[in-house]
Motif scaffolding. Sequence first.
Motif, PDB file in Angstrom:
ATOM      1  N   ASP A 344       0.817  -1.225   0.000  1.00 52.49           N
ATOM      2  CA  ASP A 344       0.000   0.000   0.000  1.00 52.49           C
ATOM      3  C   ASP A 344       0.850   1.275   0.000  1.00 52.49           C
ATOM      4  O   ASP A 344       0.752   2.122   0.894  1.00 52.49           O
ATOM      5  CB  ASP A 344      -0.955   0.018   1.199  1.00 52.49           C
ATOM      6  CG  ASP A 344      -1.920  -1.143   1.181  1.00 52.49           C
ATOM      7  OD1 ASP A 344      -2.224  -1.639   0.080  1.00 52.49           O
ATOM      8  OD2 ASP A 344      -2.374  -1.581   2.261  1.00 52.49           O
ATOM      9  N   PHE A 346       1.576   4.901  -1.246  1.00 48.37           N
ATOM     10  CA  PHE A 346       0.815   6.035  -1.794  1.00 48.37           C
ATOM     11  C   PHE A 346       1.655   7.294  -1.643  1.00 48.37           C
ATOM     12  O   PHE A 346       2.078   7.657  -0.544  1.00 48.37           O
ATOM     13  CB  PHE A 346      -0.509   6.211  -1.068  1.00 48.37           C
ATOM     14  CG  PHE A 346      -1.371   7.309  -1.648  1.00 48.37           C
ATOM     15  CD1 PHE A 346      -2.114   7.095  -2.802  1.00 48.37           C
ATOM     16  CD2 PHE A 346      -1.426   8.567  -1.050  1.00 48.37           C
ATOM     17  CE1 PHE A 346      -2.906   8.105  -3.356  1.00 48.37           C
ATOM     18  CE2 PHE A 346      -2.206   9.585  -1.597  1.00 48.37           C
ATOM     19  CZ  PHE A 346      -2.951   9.346  -2.753  1.00 48.37           C
ATOM     20  N   SER A 348       1.820  11.456  -2.731  1.00 49.79           N
ATOM     21  CA  SER A 348       0.927  12.544  -3.151  1.00 49.79           C
ATOM     22  C   SER A 348       1.629  13.889  -3.053  1.00 49.79           C
ATOM     23  O   SER A 348       2.677  14.029  -2.405  1.00 49.79           O
ATOM     24  CB  SER A 348      -0.330  12.565  -2.274  1.00 49.79           C
ATOM     25  OG  SER A 348       0.008  12.801  -0.908  1.00 49.79           O
ATOM     26  N   LYS A 354      -2.599  12.597  -6.313  1.00 48.52           N
ATOM     27  CA  LYS A 354      -1.807  11.379  -6.397  1.00 48.52           C
ATOM     28  C   LYS A 354      -0.617  11.560  -7.325  1.00 48.52           C
ATOM     29  O   LYS A 354      -0.750  12.007  -8.453  1.00 48.52           O
ATOM     30  CB  LYS A 354      -2.672  10.212  -6.880  1.00 48.52           C
ATOM     31  CG  LYS A 354      -1.919   8.883  -6.919  1.00 48.52           C
ATOM     32  CD  LYS A 354      -2.795   7.739  -7.411  1.00 48.52           C
ATOM     33  CE  LYS A 354      -3.006   7.818  -8.904  1.00 48.52           C
ATOM     34  NZ  LYS A 354      -3.697   6.632  -9.452  1.00 48.52           N
ATOM     35  N   TYR A 356       1.778   8.698  -7.137  1.00 50.96           N
ATOM     36  CA  TYR A 356       1.943   7.271  -7.419  1.00 50.96           C
ATOM     37  C   TYR A 356       1.195   6.475  -6.362  1.00 50.96           C
ATOM     38  O   TYR A 356       1.149   6.860  -5.187  1.00 50.96           O
ATOM     39  CB  TYR A 356       3.417   6.873  -7.415  1.00 50.96           C
ATOM     40  CG  TYR A 356       3.645   5.423  -7.801  1.00 50.96           C
ATOM     41  CD1 TYR A 356       3.670   5.046  -9.137  1.00 50.96           C
ATOM     42  CD2 TYR A 356       3.788   4.434  -6.835  1.00 50.96           C
ATOM     43  CE1 TYR A 356       3.858   3.720  -9.504  1.00 50.96           C
ATOM     44  CE2 TYR A 356       3.968   3.106  -7.188  1.00 50.96           C
ATOM     45  CZ  TYR A 356       3.995   2.748  -8.526  1.00 50.96           C
ATOM     46  OH  TYR A 356       4.163   1.436  -8.884  1.00 50.96           O
ATOM     47  N   SER A 357       0.627   5.339  -6.801  1.00 50.98           N
ATOM     48  CA  SER A 357      -0.088   4.472  -5.875  1.00 50.98           C
ATOM     49  C   SER A 357      -0.043   3.033  -6.366  1.00 50.98           C
ATOM     50  O   SER A 357      -0.235   2.778  -7.558  1.00 50.98           O
ATOM     51  CB  SER A 357      -1.553   4.930  -5.743  1.00 50.98           C
ATOM     52  OG  SER A 357      -2.274   4.053  -4.897  1.00 50.98           O
ATOM     53  N   ASN A 358       0.248   2.100  -5.455  1.00 48.62           N
ATOM     54  CA  ASN A 358       0.242   0.687  -5.806  1.00 48.62           C
ATOM     55  C   ASN A 358       0.147  -0.139  -4.533  1.00 48.62           C
ATOM     56  O   ASN A 358       0.748   0.204  -3.514  1.00 48.62           O
ATOM     57  CB  ASN A 358       1.495   0.300  -6.590  1.00 48.62           C
ATOM     58  CG  ASN A 358       1.333  -1.021  -7.320  1.00 48.62           C
ATOM     59  OD1 ASN A 358       1.330  -2.092  -6.716  1.00 48.62           O
ATOM     60  ND2 ASN A 358       1.180  -0.938  -8.632  1.00 48.62           N
ATOM     61  N   SER A 359      -0.592  -1.240  -4.594  1.00 45.65           N
ATOM     62  CA  SER A 359      -0.750  -2.112  -3.432  1.00 45.65           C
ATOM     63  C   SER A 359       0.515  -2.923  -3.141  1.00 45.65           C
ATOM     64  O   SER A 359       0.684  -3.439  -2.039  1.00 45.65           O
ATOM     65  CB  SER A 359      -1.931  -3.065  -3.643  1.00 45.65           C
ATOM     66  OG  SER A 359      -1.642  -3.981  -4.699  1.00 45.65           O
TER      67      SER A 359
END
Length: 545
Positions: A344, A346, A348, A354, A356-359
Amino acid sequence: MVVTRNTYLKTISPLTSWKSHGNQYRENLRDIHAATSDPQEKPATIANHETYHLAYPAETAPKNDTPTQLITGADGGVCLDSTSGSPAIVTLDYNRSVEGIPTFEVLTAEGDTSVFEITYGETYGALSNYMGAFRFQRLNLSSPGVLTLRNVGVRPTTDNTAVTQLPGSFRSDHLKLNAIWETGARTVQMTEIHKDSTPDFWNVTSEGASVDSLAPQVLGSATAAQLLNYNVEFKVKPVIGGFGFTVLSDTLNSGIYISCDIANGLISAHKGSTTFDEKLAESALPSTLAVGLGTWHTVHAVVAVTDITVSIDGIPAMKLSQTSRFFGSFGLGASFGHQAIFRDLFVSTPTGDKVYSNSLTDNSFLPDFFMGTNPAAVVVDGSRRDRIAYAGDLDIAARSALTSTHNLESILGSLDLLGSYQATPGFFIPTAKIQQQPLANGLDVNITGLIGYSFNLVTAVAAMFMHTGDVAFATTWAPKVQKLFEWADSQTLENGLPKRETLSCNKPCLGDNTCKENKNCFPNIDCHLRTTVRQRNNADLAGDL
């Protein structure tokens, strides 16, 4: 059970020692002179405290000489018995530098075999450091047990064809000249990386991304490289020791590295990418913070150019003001001896937009951080260097390869990649990580380093065309070369000499905060200009400079 470990990438360990391409050449030359000429009898099983030397000469490849096969460090088994109270140690000497992914099979394991270490070195004395290519391999069982292995060796990631069987050859009646040529060919051979041969950096599962003793690899986008103010948030489960992350990083992963040592209750900041780099600050973790190994925690970092604040589970853990780095990307990692699982991520802007975001629970994010495999065959700067594509090194390696390995695929792969990194004015970015496709469009930036490497790239292009006569290749490169030369022409005086500000480390085109680097690169040019002025005894020209 077959166990492999990636030990040839730069970030496998913060202890990695890097030397120049020339040093690799000299090391290979020394290996050739140290090679055994007479085969020795090989034991069926190697016991404790033995050093085992391979029998084949260094300039001759073993029979299993294809990249998919195994170069074995021992024909028989290796037995490590530490039940007497002393560590069981076996050292293997491959008799030359080898490169690839070390592997072994476990036949039997008795007692406690939990503390088993493998180290590598280009020399016997360097076995305490991880290297790129290596000659010596040490197996060390410290816990009281017995471990029997077989097929201890290396799965090569470069071509292992014997030098005497390469497309290009050289032979004279001077043995030292022959050895020099063979060493050069072998050095070039070890810089040519096959397509899809580099393994993934991280082990990714549905729980998250597991990182073990790896310096952070940062997000590779042009936008991320120019970030000034941003927030980074992620969840982490420290497994061994603790975890780390980098902010304000350049494209070579050097920035402000934050190490959270859970085991010792410390948090520290370093200028670079590991805890072995210059320490900027260190403090104890807050007593109110209930952080431990094996449990999940939320980390939040606020980056504001020179100021960085870090909180863990909502509790402030570090506040740092520094002047070492002012902009750059971000990445996650673990200090040497540490292991952690991340998920997770994240990132910003200060306003919450945002970035970048990735699980981090599947492999889809690895290419974003250049942590996947290499999509094309390439030539890197050296088997024990950064292992990325360098325009300057390619200029030398390409012409050498054309007369020895003739690996056109790797040369073209590097040219395609580096050629895509052309900036708006016309010069090129001098380096590119190999775990990426060529850029679809050039870079809209007015900044680079190592300006001379742009011209090295062009000479590599010229050498390739002169060798192949490929008109389509020349047609593709002509606009890029013309754009570089037009920029270069705009930077010259009427007398044909470069403008002094073009060579200045304060000039944006030589920027990215590399003043020291540029001073090292250009003093000879500056000295030559001044000498020319004195010889002409032209006061007006001196004023221009």
